[in-house]
Design a protein around this motif. Structure first.
Motif, PDB file in Angstrom:
ATOM      1  N   THR A  46      -2.951   3.380 -13.633  1.00 35.62           N
ATOM      2  CA  THR A  46      -2.712   3.313 -12.184  1.00 35.62           C
ATOM      3  C   THR A  46      -3.120   1.938 -11.613  1.00 35.62           C
ATOM      4  OG1 THR A  46      -3.082   5.610 -12.260  1.00 35.62           O
ATOM      5  CG2 THR A  46      -3.367   4.736 -10.039  1.00 35.62           C
ATOM      6  N   ASP A  47      -2.410   1.382 -10.836  1.00 35.31           N
ATOM      7  CA  ASP A  47      -2.773   0.089 -10.453  1.00 35.31           C
ATOM      8  C   ASP A  47      -3.485   0.252  -9.078  1.00 35.31           C
ATOM      9  OD1 ASP A  47      -3.028  -2.729  -9.814  1.00 35.31           O
ATOM     10  OD2 ASP A  47      -0.769  -2.855  -9.417  1.00 35.31           O
ATOM     11  N   ASP A  48      -4.762  -0.176  -8.876  1.00 31.27           N
ATOM     12  CA  ASP A  48      -5.453   0.014  -7.560  1.00 31.27           C
ATOM     13  C   ASP A  48      -5.817  -1.471  -6.910  1.00 31.27           C
ATOM     14  OD1 ASP A  48      -5.535   2.631  -7.528  1.00 31.27           O
ATOM     15  OD2 ASP A  48      -7.565   2.802  -8.697  1.00 31.27           O
ATOM     16  N   VAL A 100      -3.924  -3.161  -5.166  1.00 25.89           N
ATOM     17  CA  VAL A 100      -3.658  -3.072  -3.784  1.00 25.89           C
ATOM     18  C   VAL A 100      -4.808  -2.739  -2.812  1.00 25.89           C
ATOM     19  CG1 VAL A 100      -2.668  -0.741  -3.687  1.00 25.89           C
ATOM     20  CG2 VAL A 100      -1.745  -2.621  -2.216  1.00 25.89           C
ATOM     21  N   TYR A 101      -5.643  -1.980  -3.359  1.00 28.42           N
ATOM     22  CA  TYR A 101      -6.930  -1.503  -2.604  1.00 28.42           C
ATOM     23  C   TYR A 101      -8.048  -2.298  -2.796  1.00 28.42           C
ATOM     24  CZ  TYR A 101      -3.904   2.549  -2.505  1.00 28.42           C
ATOM     25  OH  TYR A 101      -3.005   3.559  -2.098  1.00 28.42           O
ATOM     26  N   ALA A 127       0.772  -1.267  -0.042  1.00 24.53           N
ATOM     27  CA  ALA A 127       0.029  -0.056   0.177  1.00 24.53           C
ATOM     28  C   ALA A 127       0.821   1.403   0.149  1.00 24.53           C
ATOM     29  CB  ALA A 127      -0.983   0.124   1.054  1.00 24.53           C
ATOM     30  N   SER A 138      -8.996   7.077  -4.976  1.00 22.58           N
ATOM     31  CA  SER A 138      -8.148   6.607  -6.154  1.00 22.58           C
ATOM     32  C   SER A 138      -9.082   6.769  -7.522  1.00 22.58           C
ATOM     33  CB  SER A 138      -7.281   5.491  -6.003  1.00 22.58           C
ATOM     34  OG  SER A 138      -6.615   5.040  -7.186  1.00 22.58           O
ATOM     35  N   ASP A 140     -10.713  -5.162  -1.972  1.00 22.39           N
ATOM     36  CA  ASP A 140     -11.306  -5.615  -0.611  1.00 22.39           C
ATOM     37  C   ASP A 140     -10.730  -6.940   0.105  1.00 22.39           C
ATOM     38  OD1 ASP A 140     -12.942  -3.375   0.075  1.00 22.39           O
ATOM     39  OD2 ASP A 140     -14.670  -4.423  -0.913  1.00 22.39           O
ATOM     40  N   LEU A 184      -7.445  -7.355   2.681  1.00 18.91           N
ATOM     41  CA  LEU A 184      -7.809  -7.507   4.145  1.00 18.91           C
ATOM     42  C   LEU A 184      -8.677  -8.409   4.653  1.00 18.91           C
ATOM     43  CD1 LEU A 184      -7.230  -3.727   5.273  1.00 18.91           C
ATOM     44  CD2 LEU A 184      -5.507  -5.555   5.449  1.00 18.91           C
ATOM     45  N   TYR A 199      -7.183  11.762  -1.964  1.00 15.48           N
ATOM     46  CA  TYR A 199      -6.544  10.577  -1.984  1.00 15.48           C
ATOM     47  C   TYR A 199      -5.367  10.472  -1.180  1.00 15.48           C
ATOM     48  CZ  TYR A 199      -3.441   6.958  -3.511  1.00 15.48           C
ATOM     49  OH  TYR A 199      -2.585   5.738  -3.231  1.00 15.48           O
ATOM     50  N   LEU A 219      -9.625   1.419   3.630  1.00 17.99           N
ATOM     51  CA  LEU A 219      -9.125   0.735   2.460  1.00 17.99           C
ATOM     52  C   LEU A 219     -10.095   1.057   1.452  1.00 17.99           C
ATOM     53  CD1 LEU A 219      -7.149  -1.386   0.671  1.00 17.99           C
ATOM     54  CD2 LEU A 219      -8.986  -3.237   1.787  1.00 17.99           C
ATOM     55  N   TYR A 260      -4.830   5.550   6.062  1.00 19.95           N
ATOM     56  CA  TYR A 260      -4.841   4.158   5.773  1.00 19.95           C
ATOM     57  C   TYR A 260      -3.540   3.512   6.201  1.00 19.95           C
ATOM     58  CZ  TYR A 260      -5.443  -0.438   3.706  1.00 19.95           C
ATOM     59  OH  TYR A 260      -5.272  -1.640   3.196  1.00 19.95           O
ATOM     60  N   ALA A 275      -4.868   7.955   1.770  1.00 19.56           N
ATOM     61  CA  ALA A 275      -3.911   6.887   1.877  1.00 19.56           C
ATOM     62  C   ALA A 275      -3.134   7.011   3.020  1.00 19.56           C
ATOM     63  CB  ALA A 275      -3.085   7.281   0.738  1.00 19.56           C
ATOM     64  N   THR A 319      -9.792   4.659   0.381  1.00 19.05           N
ATOM     65  CA  THR A 319      -8.721   5.031  -0.315  1.00 19.05           C
ATOM     66  C   THR A 319      -8.934   4.692  -1.660  1.00 19.05           C
ATOM     67  OG1 THR A 319      -7.324   4.376   1.717  1.00 19.05           O
ATOM     68  CG2 THR A 319      -6.022   4.840  -0.267  1.00 19.05           C
ATOM     69  N   ARG A 320      -9.397   3.318  -1.873  1.00 18.56           N
ATOM     70  CA  ARG A 320      -9.890   2.957  -3.061  1.00 18.56           C
ATOM     71  C   ARG A 320     -10.691   3.895  -4.031  1.00 18.56           C
ATOM     72  NH1 ARG A 320     -11.733  -1.887  -1.798  1.00 18.56           N
ATOM     73  NH2 ARG A 320     -13.941  -1.153  -2.108  1.00 18.56           N
ATOM     74  N   ALA A 360       2.140   1.668  -3.379  1.00 16.65           N
ATOM     75  CA  ALA A 360       0.963   2.322  -4.307  1.00 16.65           C
ATOM     76  C   ALA A 360       0.707   3.616  -3.973  1.00 16.65           C
ATOM     77  CB  ALA A 360      -0.032   1.426  -4.183  1.00 16.65           C
ATOM     78  N   GLN A 361       0.890   4.263  -2.708  1.00 12.28           N
ATOM     79  CA  GLN A 361       0.769   5.505  -2.586  1.00 12.28           C
ATOM     80  C   GLN A 361       1.761   6.302  -3.004  1.00 12.28           C
ATOM     81  OE1 GLN A 361       0.695   6.323   1.704  1.00 12.28           O
ATOM     82  NE2 GLN A 361       0.940   8.479   1.307  1.00 12.28           N
TER      83      GLN A 361
END
Lengths: 180, 228
Positions: free
Chosen positions: B210-212, B214-215, A53, A147, B217, B220, A103, A140, A110, A107, A143-144, A56-57
């Motif tokens: 952009t690769d999301d 990682v976010y 994460a 983005s 659901d 986790l 965002y 999470l 998070y 992030a 944050t998604r 990615a941030q």
């Protein structure tokens, strides 16, 4: 009267039966007993996820900074070229910038929560782990959403505004050629 | 019996008794003797009159005391005051008491005597305590005013120099390396349709890449965290 009473009882019973699975589902994450071994294993996975994460941030933020700069340059040149609809372009740029900032702050939040999950105690105080994990799951999702909001702002507002500007440039170039 | 006065004169004449003097004849010796007696009588009378007058003059002790004079603060010490006293009074005071502040001096050396008396007389000095306090206060005020003036002037001078230094730094022309400057006029790139479209496409691709994941659901989820 008897019919009314019976129907009221049946209705309330049906309601209780209908709501029972929902409440049991909602309480599952907090009430589910977590063994110390499971907690430790989950924390290790959370740590791995936290690293991803954070990367990615960093990646997202760098990309957003670059995009901001590119869009700013185009807005400046559009203003210099006296593009009549420059306000639309500016507004699209501002909305995208707001989404990017949202965002970034989300992030960061998070990442902080993930750190708390990793530091939560296992064993007898496993409740602390499950609670922080629940918070991390909520953040999470936020944050998604942040983005995706940036993606949406750029692709649905900025890019079309830039295309409009390009069309206007073509039209004005054609007019100049016709005059010559 | 005195021929010039009604009162009887009992005092005997040193040479001729005027009371018993009776001219017997008009001889020159008799006339001379009569004239002598008259002269003696006149001398006695003038002496007694002078004594009466002397008694009538007020003594020094009866003279009213002078009111105290307040002298202003910074005046110089006063010179001794010359007091003219009647000669007779001085003589009487000298006779009556030896503690009198004034001394009788012989009439032959009056100037020297007065000078000596003036030298011995107490000199009036400024001994008022309030006057000295006032002086101290005014001195303090002066010192405070002087210090304040120095501080103000110093502050003004320092402020001027500080202001001047800031002016100097702000007016210094920035050093520009002319070697790095382009020789000709700088051409600002003008936007074209193709260029803007290319930029828009690049921005779109960049944001879409952009690769999301990682976010997600799943990151986790219970299955991910507690599963194998």
């Amino acid at each position: 009267m008897k019919i009314k009473k019976t129907s009221l009882f049946i209705l309330s019973l049906a309601l209780v039966v209908a709501l029972l699975p929902v409440s049991s589902y909602a309480q599952t994450p907090t009430e589910e007993p977590v063994s110390e071994e499971g907690c430790t294993m989950a924390k290790a996975k959370v740590a791995t996820h936290a690293t991803a994460a954070a990367a990615a941030q960093t990646d997202h933020t760098a990309k957003y900074t670059r995009l901001k700069s590119d869009i700013d340059t185009l807005v400046s040149s559009a203003t210099a070229a006296k593009y009549p609809d420059v306000e639309t372009l500016t507004a699209a740029r501002d909305n995208a910038a707001i989404a990017m900032n949202t965002y970034t702050s989300q992030a960061k939040k998070y990442a902080t929560t993930l750190e708390k999950v990793q530091n939560a105690a296992c064993g007898e105080e496993a409740g602390q782990f499950t609670q922080t994990l629940a918070t991390a799951r909520t953040e999470l999702a936020l944050t998604r959403t942040g983005s995706l909001a940036v993606k949406s702002a750029v692709t649905k507002s900025v890019v079309p505004a830039l295309r409009d500007y390009a069309s206007w440039l073509k039209a004005s170039a054609d007019t100049t050629q016709e005059k010559q | 019996m005195n021929p010039l006065s009604d009162e009887p004169n009992n005092k005997p004449s040193p040479k001729v008794d005027p009371a018993t003097f009776v001219p017997e004849d008009s001889s020159p010796e008799a006339d001379l003797a009569a004239l002598e007696a008259i002269g003696v009588l006149e001398a006695e009378e003038s002496t007694s009159r002078i004594l009466e007058e002397a008694h009538a003059v007020p003594t020094l002790s009866e003279v009213p005391e002078p009111t105290p004079v307040h002298v202003a603060a910074p005046t110089p010490p006063l010179a001794p005051i010359e007091v003219e006293m009647p000669k007779e009074v001085i003589q009487e005071e000298q006779l009556s008491s030896s503690d009198t502040p004034f001394k009788a001096f012989p009439s032959e050396d009056t100037t020297a005597g007065i000078t000596a008396a003036l030298n011995e007389a107490p000199v009036l000095t400024n001994t008022n305590p309030f006057a000295s306090q006032k002086q101290k206060k005014s001195l303090k005020k002066m010192v405070i005013i002087l210090i304040a003036a120095i501080v103000l002037i110093g502050g003004a001078v320092a402020g001027y120099f500080v202001w001047q230094s800031t002016q100097n730094t702000s007016t210094v022309a920035p050093q520009i390396d002319s070697g790095n400057l382009p020789s000709g006029p700088v051409e600002t790139p003008t936007d074209t349709e193709a260029r803007v479209n290319a930029s828009a496409a690049a921005i779109e691709n960049d944001i879409n890449s952009t690769d999301d994941t990682v976010y997600d659901d799943n990151s986790l989820s219970d299955a991910t965290l507690y599963g194998n």
